[in-house]
Write a protein that holds these residues in place. Sequence first.
Motif, PDB file in Angstrom:
ATOM      1  N   ILE A   1       0.795  -1.205   0.156  1.00 56.07           N
ATOM      2  CA  ILE A   1      -0.010   0.023   0.048  1.00 56.07           C
ATOM      3  C   ILE A   1       0.999   1.140  -0.029  1.00 56.07           C
ATOM      4  N   THR A   2       0.889   2.127  -1.235  1.00 58.96           N
ATOM      5  CA  THR A   2       1.420   3.291  -0.890  1.00 58.96           C
ATOM      6  C   THR A   2       0.603   4.188  -0.202  1.00 58.96           C
ATOM      7  N   LEU A   3       1.208   5.504   0.435  1.00 58.51           N
ATOM      8  CA  LEU A   3       0.465   6.414   1.241  1.00 58.51           C
ATOM      9  C   LEU A   3       0.659   7.609   0.561  1.00 58.51           C
ATOM     10  N   GLY A   4       0.794   7.895  -0.769  1.00 61.75           N
ATOM     11  CA  GLY A   4       0.675   8.979  -1.354  1.00 61.75           C
ATOM     12  C   GLY A   4       1.928   9.687  -1.727  1.00 61.75           C
ATOM     13  N   ASP A   5       1.957  10.720  -2.545  1.00 56.86           N
ATOM     14  CA  ASP A   5       2.859  11.445  -3.178  1.00 56.86           C
ATOM     15  C   ASP A   5       3.810  10.423  -3.797  1.00 56.86           C
ATOM     16  N   LEU A   6       3.352   9.929  -4.882  1.00 56.84           N
ATOM     17  CA  LEU A   6       4.066   8.708  -5.713  1.00 56.84           C
ATOM     18  C   LEU A   6       5.159   9.842  -6.381  1.00 56.84           C
ATOM     19  N   ILE A   7       4.807  10.808  -7.041  1.00 54.84           N
ATOM     20  CA  ILE A   7       5.186  11.673  -7.952  1.00 54.84           C
ATOM     21  C   ILE A   7       5.395  13.021  -7.565  1.00 54.84           C
TER      22      ILE A   7
END
Length: 535
Positions: free
Chosen positions: A178-184
């Motif tokens: 699970i990623t928690l935002g601000d991928l880029i």
Amino acid sequence: MKSKFPYTAFFACATMLFSSACSDSDEYFGAPAIKQPAPKEVYIEGTVKTDTGTPLADVVVSDGYNLTTTDVNGKYIMKSEVALGYIFVSTPDGYEPAAFLDNNRPKFWQQVRKTNGKSVDFILRKIADNNPLGIIAIADPQISNRCGDVELLKNMIVPDVNRAIDSLKAKGTSPIVITLGDLICDVFVADGYGYTLDLFNKDFKVNAPLYHTMGNHDYDPFMTGDIPGLSNWLYINGPSYYSFNRGGAHFIVVNNMVYQEGTALKADQLDWIAKDLATIKDKTAPLFITMHGIFLTYPEAEGVNVSKVYRFDEGGPQLGALLSEFTNVKVFSGHSHKSHFQHTPEGNIREYNYAGANGGWWPAGFKPHMPNLPVCFDGAPWGFGIWDFASGTPHHIYKGFQLPTDFQIRAYDLNQVSIDDQDLSTAYLPGNSANKDVVLANIWAYEPGCTVKMYENGRELTVKRVKTQDPYLIQKYLVPIKKEYTKWNSGMNPEETAHLFRAQASTADSPVTIEFTDLSGRKFTTVLNRPSSLE
């Protein structure tokens, strides 16, 4: 400003769904050649079945505002204006979508521009195993195609995450990421650096099902306003908030960022969360909420009470109230680029606000840009969280990139710390008698209920939790950078953190043992052989 993203034009049309058609050849809810307003009541219907054709009952289907469940024949019908442009299924425990994107992203949604009576159907498949759950939680990669960070993603972050996935599988768990935002980073997209969400998805080749959480830097920088700014995310990653079930747990992924405004949960999303929570029968089962913005107020030093429970006022207390009847809530968040583990006074909600996977990102503010630092501005290493349910009871650990999992403590001999820069810190000025023979330990995975002990020659010392700045970060990284750049970026200032622990030793050269015991009863120990300089 005109967007460079393909979905923006569609979403602009979708926001005018009830006033006019988008073009002569691409109508909503009408014949292609006829411009007409959509009817005031529109119903979406379809089926949810397995890949072998078996109907699935009691599966939740939603459009982000309304939700319904399938009947015994796997059929559903839902009043929906399709205002967000999609329909999604909250996959039931034991199942996952039959379709995946980029070989690791479950395709649990369908973009719906018009139905024209066409059924919106979902096909799920049984998960191959019935193993316990494993989770990798990673916050703020914030890849921007700057100073080698794309290569860092491919050659350090992804391999380290995949090693953790392999380790979880070896223990008999079935892990997800699970990623928690601000991928880029929208700022660098706007400046022409060209690293967009689709590129991140292609490069983030993790070997487990991947679920994304949206962050403030994931918005379309060429659009103004929250809903238009969502356009590219919706086209590439689907809903910005949704839910699913896996491994006996329910997951709710929320979007608590309002573009160009800040952190909040608006009424429409809170209403959807309430409806989703109402579908959970067992209030004691594990419930995971993921978000980008921090949910709870940062921890304070020993003896200091937090001023308020929830960090954001609009929607924070309301979400807390919705979760009050659930006894086993874990919140994962990012955004701060620091490690803060906290719980509510009632103890039913624990937040794990993870340090940034991009480490100390703020050198990006310098011109020319600098690479990220391998430590965050609370002294925590860049890394990610690991959750292991192999024993039935969840075990959590934070792992720094390229560091062993048992590296949980960084200890300092304050006799050897001297920072003669009051702009950065006044805590470690030369000759500060308050630091004489003091040992300081940074324990970034500390949370309420853990214990920290220190021993000098077998004698237990009095340990106090303090809120101050990490000297390793300042002396090793910030002081040299500040000397190099004549114009300082205030975003580089070290931040005070309350996961630092201090004890007074009796001499300057005796070894001190630091012992950290986490909530699972695991002990992590390091010995500080003094005198010891910062390394």
